[in-house]
Motif scaffolding. Structure first.
Motif, mmCIF file in Angstrom:
data_model
loop_
_atom_site.group_PDB
_atom_site.id
_atom_site.type_symbol
_atom_site.label_atom_id
_atom_site.label_comp_id
_atom_site.label_asym_id
_atom_site.label_seq_id
_atom_site.Cartn_x
_atom_site.Cartn_y
_atom_site.Cartn_z
ATOM 1 N N PRO A 220 16.348 8.322 -2.898
ATOM 2 C CA PRO A 220 15.636 7.046 -3.044
ATOM 3 C C PRO A 220 15.542 6.338 -1.704
ATOM 4 O O PRO A 220 16.480 6.351 -0.902
ATOM 5 N N ASN A 221 14.412 5.704 -1.428
ATOM 6 C CA ASN A 221 14.240 4.982 -0.172
ATOM 7 C C ASN A 221 13.154 3.933 -0.340
ATOM 8 O O ASN A 221 12.268 4.069 -1.185
ATOM 9 N N LEU A 222 13.253 2.895 0.498
ATOM 10 C CA LEU A 222 12.243 1.841 0.459
ATOM 11 C C LEU A 222 11.796 1.461 1.867
ATOM 12 O O LEU A 222 10.698 1.794 2.276
ATOM 13 N N CYS A 223 12.679 0.787 2.631
ATOM 14 C CA CYS A 223 12.213 0.182 3.882
ATOM 15 C C CYS A 223 12.094 1.174 5.025
ATOM 16 O O CYS A 223 11.323 0.958 5.954
ATOM 17 N N ARG A 224 12.914 2.233 5.028
ATOM 18 C CA ARG A 224 12.959 3.232 6.110
ATOM 19 C C ARG A 224 13.290 2.599 7.467
ATOM 20 O O ARG A 224 12.942 3.124 8.514
ATOM 21 N N GLY B 172 0.836 -1.189 0.000
ATOM 22 C CA GLY B 172 0.000 0.000 0.000
ATOM 23 C C GLY B 172 0.870 1.236 0.000
ATOM 24 O O GLY B 172 1.736 1.395 -0.863
ATOM 25 N N PRO B 173 0.718 2.117 1.007
ATOM 26 C CA PRO B 173 1.500 3.364 1.016
ATOM 27 C C PRO B 173 2.910 3.216 1.556
ATOM 28 O O PRO B 173 3.674 4.176 1.550
ATOM 29 N N VAL B 174 3.289 2.043 2.051
ATOM 30 C CA VAL B 174 4.607 1.868 2.660
ATOM 31 C C VAL B 174 5.358 0.742 1.958
ATOM 32 O O VAL B 174 4.778 -0.083 1.261
ATOM 33 N N GLY B 175 6.681 0.719 2.152
ATOM 34 C CA GLY B 175 7.504 -0.371 1.653
ATOM 35 C C GLY B 175 8.155 -1.081 2.824
ATOM 36 O O GLY B 175 8.789 -0.442 3.665
ATOM 37 N N ASN B 176 7.983 -2.387 2.902
ATOM 38 C CA ASN B 176 8.536 -3.169 4.005
ATOM 39 C C ASN B 176 9.430 -4.275 3.486
ATOM 40 O O ASN B 176 9.169 -4.869 2.436
ATOM 41 N N ALA B 177 10.479 -4.573 4.249
ATOM 42 C CA ALA B 177 11.403 -5.649 3.897
ATOM 43 C C ALA B 177 10.933 -6.959 4.527
ATOM 44 O O ALA B 177 10.564 -6.990 5.702
ATOM 45 N N VAL C 69 1.695 -7.277 -6.769
ATOM 46 C CA VAL C 69 2.459 -6.350 -5.936
ATOM 47 C C VAL C 69 3.774 -6.047 -6.647
ATOM 48 O O VAL C 69 4.260 -6.841 -7.453
ATOM 49 N N ALA C 70 4.356 -4.902 -6.330
ATOM 50 C CA ALA C 70 5.679 -4.536 -6.830
ATOM 51 C C ALA C 70 6.697 -4.800 -5.732
ATOM 52 O O ALA C 70 6.395 -4.689 -4.542
ATOM 53 N N ALA C 71 7.909 -5.148 -6.141
ATOM 54 C CA ALA C 71 8.947 -5.484 -5.169
ATOM 55 C C ALA C 71 10.307 -5.130 -5.727
ATOM 56 O O ALA C 71 10.492 -5.008 -6.942
ATOM 57 N N SER C 72 11.269 -4.980 -4.826
ATOM 58 C CA SER C 72 12.662 -4.862 -5.228
ATOM 59 C C SER C 72 13.185 -6.234 -5.615
ATOM 60 O O SER C 72 12.579 -7.261 -5.309
ATOM 61 N N THR C 73 14.321 -6.263 -6.282
ATOM 62 C CA THR C 73 15.008 -7.536 -6.459
ATOM 63 C C THR C 73 15.608 -7.957 -5.115
ATOM 64 O O THR C 73 15.888 -7.122 -4.257
ATOM 65 N N PRO C 74 15.810 -9.252 -4.886
ATOM 66 C CA PRO C 74 16.327 -9.708 -3.592
ATOM 67 C C PRO C 74 17.726 -9.162 -3.308
ATOM 68 O O PRO C 74 18.551 -9.000 -4.204
ATOM 69 N N ARG C 75 17.963 -8.901 -2.021
ATOM 70 C CA ARG C 75 19.280 -8.487 -1.537
ATOM 71 C C ARG C 75 19.640 -9.379 -0.359
ATOM 72 O O ARG C 75 18.764 -9.909 0.319
ATOM 73 N N CYS C 76 20.926 -9.524 -0.109
ATOM 74 C CA CYS C 76 21.340 -10.443 0.954
ATOM 75 C C CYS C 76 22.537 -9.906 1.716
ATOM 76 O O CYS C 76 23.555 -9.567 1.122
ATOM 77 N N GLU C 77 22.401 -9.836 3.042
ATOM 78 C CA GLU C 77 23.500 -9.536 3.946
ATOM 79 C C GLU C 77 23.593 -10.616 5.023
ATOM 80 O O GLU C 77 24.231 -10.415 6.055
ATOM 81 N N PHE C 78 22.965 -11.773 4.772
ATOM 82 C CA PHE C 78 22.825 -12.789 5.820
ATOM 83 C C PHE C 78 23.011 -14.187 5.234
ATOM 84 O O PHE C 78 22.397 -15.144 5.660
#
Length: 304
Positions: free
Chosen positions: A252-256, A45-50, A84-93
């Protein structure tokens, strides 16, 4: 930045309050591959969550969402066929390929990236052990984990019961074991503190916070924008990201939440006060995640 268009293939409540959602590409094409421990940012919706991915395949992406807050409620309302729209996957784990053994620790919904580790470890015959802390009746994927791990899975009903199990696990590991922990901040802090006290070295400790740590409002500072020759005041209680956007600077921002890495800004002078979970140690002098981090100096000069 590459964005993905995804369609819901399946949505199932696996335990009360937790829904597993599986996505695919609308045209059925393979999705970008990703290692275990990856996450993607979904437009809720109005927010982007990881959200952490529970699988490591490329035909579909799967997540498990605990219902709490606006973004998760939006996802719980999705049904097969919704897009839904999404970013491509990212990994730090990701798991360390040279580790002799992988000690996994998960608290609550923090099981999601750890589940991907378990599934991938079974596929490649890696040695894993899992400590899983969850409330009674809220153990997402508990049956699958028990079937995959057998006695290598130890479950705890609360953090007090977990303490003795953690102490034993930290003592009884072969040389070359790496530890991975995901869950609420209090659990992560305890695991890292007890591991350090037991002699574990930082390079063998890996963490992912399922939610950003609760942050204090911080003190006021000035963001000096080198390219545009402007000063932007960042008041206490206002994020650097919001101050910049309020001054007309499009960042640019997504998860905040200091997780996704989208709002990274180069630092030219001053000392950042880092509060993110994204930047590596060798990046912290030259960059800042402006959604959560602040400044230790009165002025922070940015390459903006």
């Amino acid at each position: 930045m590459t964005r993905l268009d995804l369609v819901v293939r399946r949505s199932t409540e696996i335990v009360p309050g937790i829904r597993e959602i599986e996505f695919r590409a609308p045209d059925g094409r393979p999705l970008p591959p990703h290692p275990p421990g990856s996450h993607l940012v979904l437009d809720c919706g109005p927010v982007g969550n990881a959200y952490s991915l529970t699988n490591t395949g490329f035909d579909t992406y799967s997540i498990a969402v605990l219902r709490r807050g606006e973004g998760s409620a939006y996802l719980h309302g999705l049904r097969p066929g919704d897009r839904v729209a999404a970013s491509t996957p990212r990994c730090e784990f990701a798991p360390v390929s040279t580790a002799r053994k992988h000690l996994l620790i998960a608290g609550g919904i923090g099981i999601t990236p750890v589940l991907a580790h378990v599934r991938d470890a079974e596929r490649w015959h890696r040695d894993v052990e899992l400590l899983y802390v969850h409330r009674p009746g809220a153990g997402a994927f508990a049956d699958e984990l028990a079937a995959r791990l057998g006695p290598r899975l130890r479950r705890f009903p609360d953090r007090n019961a977990f303490g003795a199990g953690l102490a034993a696990a930290l003592r009884d590991q072969p040389l070359g074991t790496h530890l991975y922990v995901c869950g609420p901040g209090g659990l992560l802090d305890r695991v890292l503190r007890d591991a350090a006290a037991a002699g574990w070295l930082p390079p063998r400790l890996h963490l992912e916070r399922f939610v950003a740590a609760e942050l204090d409002p911080g003190r006021e500072f000035v963001a000096r924008l080198a390219r545009s020759d402007r000063d932007v005041v960042v008041p206490s209680g206002t994020s650097l990201l919001d101050a910049l956007r309020g001054a007309g600077v499009d960042v640019p921002n997504l998860c905040r939440r200091g997780i996704c890495g989208e709002c990274r800004v180069p630092v030219l002078a001053g000392s950042p006060l880092h509060r993110d979970e994204y930047l590596a140690d060798d990046e912290r002098r030259s960059a800042v995640m402006c959604c959560v981090s602040r400044a230790e100096t009165d002025t922070l000069e940015l390459d903006l």
